[in-house]
Enzyme design. Sequence first.
Site, mmCIF file in Angstrom:
data_model
loop_
_atom_site.group_PDB
_atom_site.id
_atom_site.type_symbol
_atom_site.label_atom_id
_atom_site.label_comp_id
_atom_site.label_asym_id
_atom_site.label_seq_id
_atom_site.Cartn_x
_atom_site.Cartn_y
_atom_site.Cartn_z
ATOM 1 N N HIS A 191 0.771 -1.408 -0.064
ATOM 2 C CA HIS A 191 -0.001 -0.047 -0.414
ATOM 3 C C HIS A 191 1.198 1.026 0.307
ATOM 4 O O HIS A 191 0.708 2.176 -0.842
ATOM 5 C CB HIS A 191 -0.942 -0.014 1.227
ATOM 6 C CG HIS A 191 -1.792 0.998 1.472
ATOM 7 N ND1 HIS A 191 -2.950 1.272 0.753
ATOM 8 C CD2 HIS A 191 -1.141 2.425 2.089
ATOM 9 C CE1 HIS A 191 -3.785 2.698 0.899
ATOM 10 N NE2 HIS A 191 -2.377 2.947 2.101
ATOM 11 N N GLU A 192 1.727 1.305 0.709
ATOM 12 C CA GLU A 192 2.455 1.782 1.240
ATOM 13 C C GLU A 192 3.309 2.738 -0.553
ATOM 14 O O GLU A 192 4.354 3.709 -0.658
ATOM 15 C CB GLU A 192 3.108 2.074 2.193
ATOM 16 C CG GLU A 192 2.373 2.413 3.333
ATOM 17 C CD GLU A 192 1.735 3.650 3.738
ATOM 18 O OE1 GLU A 192 2.095 4.671 2.934
ATOM 19 O OE2 GLU A 192 0.417 3.615 4.605
ATOM 20 N N HIS A 195 1.657 4.258 -2.988
ATOM 21 C CA HIS A 195 1.428 5.978 -2.200
ATOM 22 C C HIS A 195 3.121 6.821 -3.473
ATOM 23 O O HIS A 195 3.264 7.738 -3.872
ATOM 24 C CB HIS A 195 1.471 6.370 -1.197
ATOM 25 C CG HIS A 195 -0.043 6.562 -0.392
ATOM 26 N ND1 HIS A 195 -1.235 6.877 -1.300
ATOM 27 C CD2 HIS A 195 -0.005 6.063 0.690
ATOM 28 C CE1 HIS A 195 -2.272 6.796 -0.596
ATOM 29 N NE2 HIS A 195 -1.382 5.614 0.604
ATOM 30 N N HIS A 201 -5.532 7.518 -2.077
ATOM 31 C CA HIS A 201 -6.735 6.281 -2.027
ATOM 32 C C HIS A 201 -7.862 6.469 -2.855
ATOM 33 O O HIS A 201 -8.682 7.338 -3.286
ATOM 34 C CB HIS A 201 -7.499 6.836 -0.133
ATOM 35 C CG HIS A 201 -6.265 6.988 0.798
ATOM 36 N ND1 HIS A 201 -6.027 7.765 1.745
ATOM 37 C CD2 HIS A 201 -5.250 5.959 0.737
ATOM 38 C CE1 HIS A 201 -4.705 7.406 2.246
ATOM 39 N NE2 HIS A 201 -4.507 6.053 2.005
ATOM 40 N N TYR A 252 -9.475 2.631 2.130
ATOM 41 C CA TYR A 252 -10.430 2.335 3.349
ATOM 42 C C TYR A 252 -11.120 0.951 3.698
ATOM 43 O O TYR A 252 -11.807 0.556 2.986
ATOM 44 C CB TYR A 252 -10.717 3.711 3.897
ATOM 45 C CG TYR A 252 -10.015 4.945 3.932
ATOM 46 C CD1 TYR A 252 -8.542 4.782 4.002
ATOM 47 C CD2 TYR A 252 -10.732 5.239 5.171
ATOM 48 C CE1 TYR A 252 -7.506 6.341 4.479
ATOM 49 C CE2 TYR A 252 -9.992 7.263 5.060
ATOM 50 C CZ TYR A 252 -8.243 6.827 5.078
ATOM 51 O OH TYR A 252 -8.023 8.163 5.295
#
Length: 368
Positions: A191-192, A195, A201, A252
């Site tokens: 996930h990071e 980014h 998101h 999320y």
Amino acid sequence: MKKLNYLLVLPALALLSCNSDNVSDSMTGIEEGESSQEGGNTEIAFPEQTGSVSDIYFAGKRLPVEEINGKYVYQGDIFLPEANVSKNPVELVYKSDEDLNTIKSVGRTKFFWDDNIVYYDIDPDLPNQQRVSDAISHWESNTAVKFVKRTSESNYVYFTPGAGCSSYVGMVGGRQPITLADACSTGNTVHEIGHAVGLWHEQSRADRDETITVHFNNIISGREHNFYTYDEAGWDGADYTAGLDLGSIMMYSPYSFSANGQPTITRKDGSLYSVQRSQLSTGDVEGINVMYPGSVTEPEPTEPEPTEPEPTEPTEPEPTNPEPEYINGEWYVIEGVMVLRKDDTWWVEKGKNLKEVELINGRWRFVK
């Protein structure tokens, strides 16, 4: 509401989607069912801290952030580069007679990594470094993004211990940390990295209300800004595909930032959905392929293959980042400015009118 388009060569930050909740069957080094710190698969930079919420300007756009430990934190785990942040609006379209060579660039970052290569290093003090290796392997086996151990490169990501899971978005220049607390899993690391290569998101895309409902009355007081759409926040969430992807690794949890144990996000019919930190979804991969086109690296063969004869005439390699095609009548975000393509020229809104602009060396200027 305008329908915006964002292409891979533009410094617009990317957000991915697809029409299905399904995720890809392809997986490398990630175990099913991994979860993260807060709210069930919601990454947080500082899980035990809160900061004052204020509006800042990044690339000329207003964003609500928390200021914690000298960092501008957006949507829980995203750091904004301090050098590109301003407390006041920044003019990104200059007068027609201004000399752009004398103007200092403010609030611009490149965002995408050249030649699909992300240089990286790992802090020797980071525990469980295998989660980084596994996350990188997963990215490389599913996308054309390549990760190369840094030698002397000045722009690179640095996996390092931290209070939580966090990252900057896109290539911001210099050493940019991806922080991983002990509780951050391999899936959180994927996930990071998302980014770091340019993803926002999923739940904040402009068209999210067609698929989900955000229950603001269930959100912790002071954390509501984490659920604004990028359009509402004045920023440019880039939608590369045609609908919110509940299976995205950038999505999320239904209980993110819940104040009362009730869901903060549900489907439109009120039902819950399953969020995952196992793998890039089909929609994630689809969007990444737009941002970073190219071939996925095949595993090394176990048997040597016959050598193909050299072609009599060498062929030109395809460009890593081909030039985009702009469509008249569509809106784009380029160098932090929302512009309309019209009659093969560029226009911006100025009050109730449209004014023609031109892009010179990465800066917009009004045409006389």
